[in-house]
Structure formats: structure tokens, C-alpha cells
Design an enzyme around this catalytic site. Structure first.
Site, PDB file in Angstrom:
ATOM      1  N   SER A  55       1.069  -0.978  -0.134  1.00 40.00           N
ATOM      2  CA  SER A  55       0.069   0.117  -0.095  1.00 40.00           C
ATOM      3  C   SER A  55       0.722   1.175   0.101  1.00 40.00           C
ATOM      4  CB  SER A  55      -0.920  -0.235   1.384  1.00 40.00           C
ATOM      5  OG  SER A  55      -1.606  -1.284   1.212  1.00 40.00           O
ATOM      6  N   GLY A  56       0.359   2.192  -0.260  1.00 46.66           N
ATOM      7  CA  GLY A  56       1.049   3.620  -0.240  1.00 46.66           C
ATOM      8  C   GLY A  56       1.103   4.106  -1.628  1.00 46.66           C
ATOM      9  N   HIS A  57       0.649   3.396  -2.773  1.00 51.49           N
ATOM     10  CA  HIS A  57       0.826   3.945  -3.996  1.00 51.49           C
ATOM     11  C   HIS A  57      -0.538   4.157  -4.729  1.00 51.49           C
ATOM     12  CE1 HIS A  57       4.832   2.009  -3.767  1.00 51.49           C
ATOM     13  NE2 HIS A  57       4.150   1.048  -3.512  1.00 51.49           N
ATOM     14  N   LYS A 105       4.760  -6.071 -10.500  1.00 50.44           N
ATOM     15  CA  LYS A 105       5.729  -5.384 -10.486  1.00 50.44           C
ATOM     16  C   LYS A 105       6.997  -5.810 -10.089  1.00 50.44           C
ATOM     17  CE  LYS A 105       4.060  -1.927  -7.729  1.00 50.44           C
ATOM     18  NZ  LYS A 105       3.029  -2.765  -7.089  1.00 50.44           N
ATOM     19  N   HIS A 219       9.164   3.479  -3.537  1.00 51.81           N
ATOM     20  CA  HIS A 219       9.098   2.980  -2.094  1.00 51.81           C
ATOM     21  C   HIS A 219       9.968   4.200  -1.258  1.00 51.81           C
ATOM     22  CE1 HIS A 219       8.197  -0.619  -4.120  1.00 51.81           C
ATOM     23  NE2 HIS A 219       7.192  -0.820  -3.041  1.00 51.81           N
TER      24      HIS A 219
END
Lengths: 333, 205
Positions: A55-57, A105, A219
Site C-alpha cells: 500500500s502507499g501507491h 511489478k 518506495h
């Protein structure tokens, strides 16, 4: 750390609950393990597309679940790959009898967890294929590293393959199309600021007022080199030059130009970068046949941008233009 | 002193491993912060605590290893989840039907686990990964020696292998993107692998 959160260990679960509440007609959230499926899954007779990652994208990947794009997305903890049980559960939930394609990815954790899930799914008799996207030209020496990272090209692969799957492509031809997109797409990114992972609480690198980190992944990791901040036109040149040279893109190529924000850069600045990148593409003899501008594959609140260039075929254009109805990408539907 | 690894000794191994990883969690994360993303200690502690909670009283070593592998895969995340998961799942396959593993049987079992890690991660010795601790641990085993002695030698070889990763330049995983900047730090995965094998030697010693 200044964030609109309640507790670091609740960030992913609470964001997913919010997403599900916001888009009840488009997606359905499963918990324990976490995954998001399109509301009408499984779609009988259609190859299902599954992606996922840390998560975070956002909006990637959950925001791209829906008709014409992904059938399921598996969100891990922030910047941490999802686990195979998540991917396996999502794969089984969306399999409509025509097989499942994993779009992954190229990050070691993502690759290993998806491979393991695919192995488990095959043991259960499912037909599963996988394509690993690795479009980041910032990684030069891929022989001596884990290889090029998967970045902006992933968004384009998910849309184009989603269109083709909706049009009835079988698993083998869908995997071939995804591999063709992978082979034709290149990206490069740059950060103006670092970002802070909620459970770590502080940025993992520091940039001065007049510095930028060139050749980043997604990241918050450091990039290829640290350079002096330049005007947007020069930044576009610095990102476009290695992309153009790498494929290489040739005069006459039709391309999709995608200027992506890393999360903390406003759209007004992304359009300034797009204007410059578009002019560079034109001077290079390329025809910008399709475009995308916005925050689609982000690194939390990082300021910065990435440019992705995809050499298009007629089929890719048709599948790009096909209707899509997801929380974060929708047209024609 | 055990002369074979049965369910009781293997359970003791996992308890000691969990205790070590919890105690050294901050150290492992610190190693990871230097060349990765700083969550190796927290991820492994979460996984091994889940293993201890889930283990119960398995009927034989195969069931024990399979439970450990599946639990780690489902709770650790990142790259180390599938890698340690494969390690235990391949050992589970290798001990099918055995109630206990003596010094003659253990080399084949550990080698199967390490082969699982290599197959999953495709790392070779010298890439600055878990394999740099695990491969020497297999090589140091002596099927003819008393079990406690051969496990102690194996653990020592793993520790030396982990220490030998310090000058290496990473060629796998996220650390590989740092290139030469990855040299000068021990590999977190090799370090945690050495901790696991030290816990096994203690449990059988």
C-alpha cells in the site's frame, strides 16, 4: 510525522474500508485476508486480471479495480508486498473459468509472493499466468541487481490488458499482449521530497531545499543520484533523455505519454512537466497519440514526478480507448 | 542432549528461534534500514510469534514444518516470507513419514530446505543473501558425528557465513539497487538465518 491517520497499524485497513464505502457499486472489499474485487466478480468466461503490491501507491492498484481494468487487487502493508494467501484468495474469487493473469511489478517481494500464490493456485487446478513489469530505466546494471523495477508502465499494462480481457482475449493472448506492453514501455522518476512510512514515523532520506533525487523507485528509496533542483523544462529533459535512448523510441513512433505525480506534487506542476515532455517527444519525431496526467502510482506524500512512454500499436490504442469504470480511472462507460 | 530431532526438540527450536528474533528484532531492523527498508526484524518477529501461537502439538515433523512454513508465508510479507516459507515447506516434504531425524538424516533435510530457498529466490552464494549463511551451514554438517556436535558446527558455519556478507555487494533484493553502497553492512537475511541455526543447535545441545 504529520498525517491524517488514527494509528499507524490501522492505516491500510481503515483506508480500504473508506474505499469500499465510497465505491459500493464498483468494488467489494474482502478482509482477512485483504483484497478488493470488482463488484460483479467473478465474470463468467472472462480472463481475470489480478495485481497487487504494497500500500502507499494509491490509487494503484485498488483504484483500478472495476469493469475494463483489474478484477482484483491485493494490498499489502505500506510498502510491503502482499502475502501469497491474499493473492491466492483473490485469484480464486475472480476466476471465471477462463484463467487468471497476474500483473506483477518487479520488486523481489512482489515477485516471490505472486509466484508462490500462482504455484498454490495451480496445485488447486487453476489456470494462472503472470507477467512481471520492469520499465524503470533508472536501474542501469540489471545483471547485477534484482533487475529493473516495475513503475508507471504497470498502470498502462493494467488498462490495456483490462480492455483486451473485457473484449474476450484468452489467457495466452492476454499474457502475450501484456508482455508486448512490458517490452514497449519505459519510465523514469524523480523526487523533490522524501516520504514517511506511517509505522516508521520519519523520512528515510533527507533532501535539501535545492536538491532532487533522480532515478527513484516508488518506495521512498534513494535514487540513481542526487542533483541540484532545475526548472521543470530541464527536469523533463533529464527524465525523457534516458527513456528515449533506452527502447529506443524512433521518429514516427506513436506513443502514449504518461506524466505521473508521486503524491505530493500538484496537477498544475504536472501539466507544466507534460507540456515540456510533449514538446521533447514532438522534437524527437514521435506522435503523442494518447496521454495521461495525474497521480496514479504514488509514493505516499512524496513530491516529484515520473514520466512513462509507451510505443503504441493499433491494438493497444483500441484497448486503451475501451470503456473503463473503476474508482480512479473511468471513461466511456 | 538429543540424539535425534523429534517433534519435541523441533518445537523447542522454534520457541528458541522466536525468543531470539524477538530479542534481536531491533538489531535486525537496524541492519535492514542500512541497505533495505528497515522492517526485517518486525516482519520476522510477527511471523515467528504467529508460528508459536499456531503450532499446538503437531503429530510429526512434516506437519510441524508445514505449519511453520504456511504461517510464515501468510504473516511475514516482503521477500523473507516466501523465502523462509519455502525453507520450511521443502523440509516438510523431505521429512515425510519420519518421526525423528538423526545426524545421518538431517543433512538431506536441511539441504532440501536450502534448495527451496535457492529455487524461490534464485540467489547464489556471494549475492549477499540468506544463502550465504545457509549454504555453509549445510556444507559443515557431518552425518557421522554426534547430532549436537554437527549442529553446533553447522551453526558456527552459518554465523561465519553471515559475517562474511559484510564486504559483499548485494545482487538480489532491494539492497541490490544500492550497488557499491550495500558493501560494509551484514546482510539482514543471512544474519537472521544464522540466528535460526544457532537456536537449533541450542535446542538439541
Amino acid at each position: 510525522m504529520k498525517k491524517l491517520i488514527n494509528a499507524p497499524d490501522k492505516v491500510v485497513d481503515e483506508a480500504l474500508a473508506g474505499m469500499a464505502a465510497a465505491h459500493p457499486g464498483l468494488i467489494t472489499l474482502h478482509t482477512e485476508p485483504n483484497f478488493i474485487v470488482r463488484a460483479d466478480a467473478p465474470v463468467r468466461g472472462k480472463v481475470a486480471l489480478v495485481s497487487g503490491g504494497g500500500s502507499g501507491h494509491e490509487p494503484m492498484h485498488g483504484g483500478f479495480v472495476g469493469r475494463g481494468m483489474l478484477d482484483a487487487a491485493c494490498p499489502g502493508a505500506v510498502f510491503t508486498s502482499p502475502t501469497p494467501d491474499q493473492v491466492l484468495a483473490a485469484t480464486k474469487a475472480v476466476d471465471g473459468g477462463a484463467g487468471v493473469l497476474h500483473i506483477v511489478k518487479n520488486y523481489t517481494g512482489d515477485v516471490l509472493n505472486f509466484e508462490m500464490a500462482a504455484d498454490l493456485a495451480k496445485e488447486e487446478g487453476l489456470d494462472v499466468g503472470a507477467v512481471v513489469i520492469d520499465d524503470d530505466v533508472a536501474v542501469q546494471d540489471s545483471l547485477y541487481t534484482a533487475g529493473r523495477r516495475g513503475v508507471g508502465g504497470t498502470v498502462l499494462a493494467e488498462k490495456i490488458c483490462g480492455g483486451a480481457a473485457e473484449a474476450g482475449a484468452d489467457l495466452a493472448s492476454l499474457a502475450a499482449l501484456c508482455a508486448e506492453v512490458k517490452a514497449s514501455v519505459r519510465s523514469m522518476g524523480l523526487a523533490l521530497t522524501a516520504c514517511t512510512v506511517p509505522h516508521i514515523g520519519k523520512p528515510n532520506f533527507a533532501l535539501g531545499e535545492d536538491e532532487m533525487e533522480f532515478g527513484i523507485g516508488i518506495h521512498g528509496e534513494p535514487g540513481r543520484k542526487r542533483v541540484t533542483l532545475e526548472p521543470a523544462d530541464r527536469v523533463a529533459e533529464m527524465l525523457m533523455a534516458p527513456i528515449l535512448a533506452d527502447l529506443p523510441f524512433k521518429p514516427g513512433d506513436r506513443v502514449l505519454l504518461f506524466v505521473n505525480g508521486m503524491g505530493g506534487t500538484p496537477l498544475i506542476e504536472l501539466y507544466i512537466v507534460f507540456r515540456a515532455a510533449h514538446e521533447i517527444a514532438r522534437r524527437h519525431g514521435l506522435t503523442v497519440a494518447r496521454s495521461l496526467v495525474g497521480n496514479y502510482i504514488t509514493s505516499l506524500e512524496m513530491a516529484g514526478t515520473s514520466i512513462t512512454l509507451l510505443r503504441l500499436t493499433d491494438a493497444m490504442i483500441a484497448h486503451w480507448d475501451a470503456p473503463v469504470l473503476t474508482p480512479s480511472l473511468r471513461w466511456g462507460a | 542432549m538429543a540424539d535425534a530431532l523429534d517433534v519435541a526438540v523441533l518445537t523447542e527450536w522454534l520457541k528458541r528461534a522466536a525468543a531470539t528474533i524477538n530479542a534481536r528484532q531491533a538489531y535486525l531492523s537496524e541492519l535492514d534500514a542500512a541497505i533495505g527498508d528497515g522492517d526485517h526484524g518486525a516482519n520476522l518477529a510477527r511471523g515467528f510469534n504467529a508460528v508459536i501461537a499456531k503450532l499446538g502439538t503437531p503429530a510429526d515433523p512434516a506437519i510441524l514444518f508445514k505449519t511453520v512454513g504456511m504461517t510464515l508465508i501468510g504473516t511475514v510479507g516482503g521477500a523473507s516470507g516466501p523465502l523462509y516459507g519455502s525453507f520450511f515447506l521443502e523440509m516438510a516434504k523431505a521429512v515425510q513419514g519420519s518421526a525423528a531425524l538423526d545426524a545421518a538424516a538431517w543433512p538431506r533435510v536441511l539441504a532440501a530446505g536450502v534448495a527451496g530457498v535457492v529455487a524461490r529466490g534464485k540467489a547464489e552464494p556471494g549475492d549477499k543473501t540468506m544463502v550465504d549463511a545457509l549454504a555453509p551451514a549445510v556444507a559443515a554438517l557431518n552425518a557421522a558425528a554426534p547430532l549436537a556436535d554437527t549442529l553446533a558446527a553447522s551453526a558456527a558455519a552459518a554465523r561465519q557465513g553471515a559475517e562474511a556478507t559484510v564486504p559483499m555487494i548485494a545482487r538480489k533484493g532491494r539492497a541490490s539497487y544500492l550497488g557499491e553502497r550495500s558493501a560494509g553492512h551484514p546482510d539482514p537475511g543471512a544474519t537472521s538465518s544464522a540466528m535460526l541455526l544457532a537456536a537449533l543447535a541450542e535446542a538439541a545441545g
